[in-house]
Design an enzyme around this catalytic site. Structure first.
Site, PDB file in Angstrom:
ATOM      1  N   LYS A 142      -7.923   1.497  -2.343  1.00  0.00           N
ATOM      2  CA  LYS A 142      -6.822   1.733  -1.401  1.00  0.00           C
ATOM      3  C   LYS A 142      -7.182   2.953  -0.577  1.00  0.00           C
ATOM      4  CE  LYS A 142      -2.551  -0.088  -3.358  1.00  0.00           C
ATOM      5  NZ  LYS A 142      -1.188   0.290  -3.812  1.00  0.00           N
ATOM      6  N   ARG A 234      -0.752  -5.571  -9.550  1.00  0.00           N
ATOM      7  CA  ARG A 234      -1.085  -4.217  -9.084  1.00  0.00           C
ATOM      8  C   ARG A 234       0.148  -3.407  -8.708  1.00  0.00           C
ATOM      9  NH1 ARG A 234      -6.239  -2.300  -5.306  1.00  0.00           N
ATOM     10  NH2 ARG A 234      -5.755  -0.087  -5.475  1.00  0.00           N
ATOM     11  N   ASN A 238       2.717   1.129  -9.176  1.00  0.00           N
ATOM     12  CA  ASN A 238       3.642   1.891  -8.327  1.00  0.00           C
ATOM     13  C   ASN A 238       4.867   2.389  -9.091  1.00  0.00           C
ATOM     14  OD1 ASN A 238       2.046   1.416  -6.042  1.00  0.00           O
ATOM     15  ND2 ASN A 238       3.016  -0.573  -5.724  1.00  0.00           N
ATOM     16  N   HIS A 258       2.330  14.973  -5.050  1.00  0.00           N
ATOM     17  CA  HIS A 258       2.502  13.541  -5.307  1.00  0.00           C
ATOM     18  C   HIS A 258       2.897  13.298  -6.768  1.00  0.00           C
ATOM     19  CE1 HIS A 258       1.878   9.245  -5.033  1.00  0.00           C
ATOM     20  NE2 HIS A 258       1.002   9.286  -6.014  1.00  0.00           N
TER      21      HIS A 258
HETATM   22 MG    MG Z   1      -0.076   7.672  -7.024  1.00  0.00          MG
END
Ligand code: MG
Length: 353
Positions: A142, A234, A238, A258
């Site tokens: 990603k 996937r 998240n 984050h």
């Molecule tokens: Mg992350």
């Protein structure tokens, strides 16, 4: 030395080895076909490792250039990518050449996106130096940047040629950066491995960090092999991220990392899941206690409504629905599709204060 092999649209190795950063050239040489390497790194990491990486690449026979951008999530935008294109073009980089992403998550995401798009795609190598990037973001391809409307909204799936993980780099991290990565480690325990979660509870992660890195990368490897482009499984990665991204955005990507934001997101979703009878009771408290153990926040002052409104602009939202990730119990996760209009109500049922 530990190695994992990822089978995806492009197959590649992940090599975990103390000190590998100093010998990166010899590992990269047999894998990439290029002649020139552009090291892309930030103003914190390049001064520490840039010299060693340059030296190793040069002794492996590569011509080496570097591009250094100001450290921080604030740099993760299209203007920084444009600067990278300029550096690549001005130095005559062609499709035969490659990029080395040297740094944390922001560096890997941006250098990867530059690699995915410069001349319609050139090779890139990941050398992650933060815990977060070693356990999570350097694997799976990603890449991307933030735009004003939200985090990671522009990007590409673009797999690296190889990922070189040197756990020695963790020694140079501040405690805050270590905690930041621990949030993703805790996430892996929550979604896939109760055994990992229990080890984090009973042991000190810093002392078993090699095993933790291997385990997290192995979980991620399996997930991205089965679902490279996030059509299903996937999405589980998240967990905590939909609200987490909203928290980061509410703070203008400064002052909260984050990992810190994801930790808070996991607590809110676990509480909501418990209130809805979808999550075994007690999970939220266990997650909260584990986050606290690793010096991570468990709540944020931003109004929940602001967070859920922000989440509706996330990539997990489409049409009139949004996919959320919940856990059944520690180590067992699933996705649930809610109507956009239901998100606030769902999340708020877990609010206790
Ligand atoms: Mg992350």
């Amino acid at each position: 030395m530990k190695k994992l092999y990822v089978k995806s649209s492009k197959d590649y190795e992940i090599i975990i080895e103390h000190g590998i950063i100093k010998n990166c050239g010899e590992f990269i040489k047999p894998i990439v076909r290029g002649e020139r390497a552009m090291i892309i790194s930030d103003s914190n990491v390049y001064p520490i490792y840039g010299g060693a990486v340059t030296e190793s690449l040069e002794s492996a026979g590569f011509k080496v250039c570097s591009h250094v951008f100001p450290a921080g999530e604030e740099s993760k935008n299209l203007a920084s990518i444009a600067d990278m294109y300029d550096s690549l073009a001005e130095n005559g980089f062609s499709r035969r050449d490659f990029i080395v992403a040297l740094g944390g998550g922001v560096t890997g995401d941006m250098a990867g996106f530059a690699a995915a798009t410069y001349q319609r795609g050139i090779d890139f190598v990941q050398i992650p130096t933060s815990l977060l990037s070693q356990v999570d973001s350097s694997v799976g391809g990603k890449t991307g940047v933030d735009i004003r409307q939200g985090k990671n909204l522009v990007g590409a799936f673009w797999q690296p040629s190889v990922v070189l993980i040197d756990p020695n780099t963790l020694a140079t991290l501040t405690p805050e950066f270590f905690s930041d990565g621990m949030a993703e480690v805790i996430k892996y325990g929550c979604i896939k491995s109760e055994a990992l979660f229990e080890r984090l509870e009973s042991e000190n992660a810093a002392e078993i960090i090699d095993e933790i890195i291997y385990e997290c990368v192995d979980i991620k490897r399996g997930v991205v092999e089965r679902d490279e482009r996030e059509a299903g499984e996937r999405m589980l990665l998240n967990f905590g991220h939909t609200l987490g991204h909203s928290i980061e955005k509410a703070h203008n990507y400064t002052g909260i990392s984050h990992g810190q934001a994801v930790g808070v997101g996991m607590v809110i979703m676990a509480r909501a899941g418990e209130a809805a009878g979808m999550t075994e009771s007690g999970c939220a408290d266990r997650i909260k206690a584990l986050l606290e153990k690793y010096k991570l926040p468990v709540s944020d002052k931003t109004e929940l409504k602001t967070l859920t409104d922000g989440a509706l602009g996330d990539k997990k939202a489409s049409g009139d629905g949004i996919n959320i990730v919940l856990i059944r119990k520690i180590g067992d996760s699933f996705t649930e599709r809610l109507k956009k209009t239901e998100l606030y109500g769902f999340c708020s049922q877990g609010e206790t204060e």
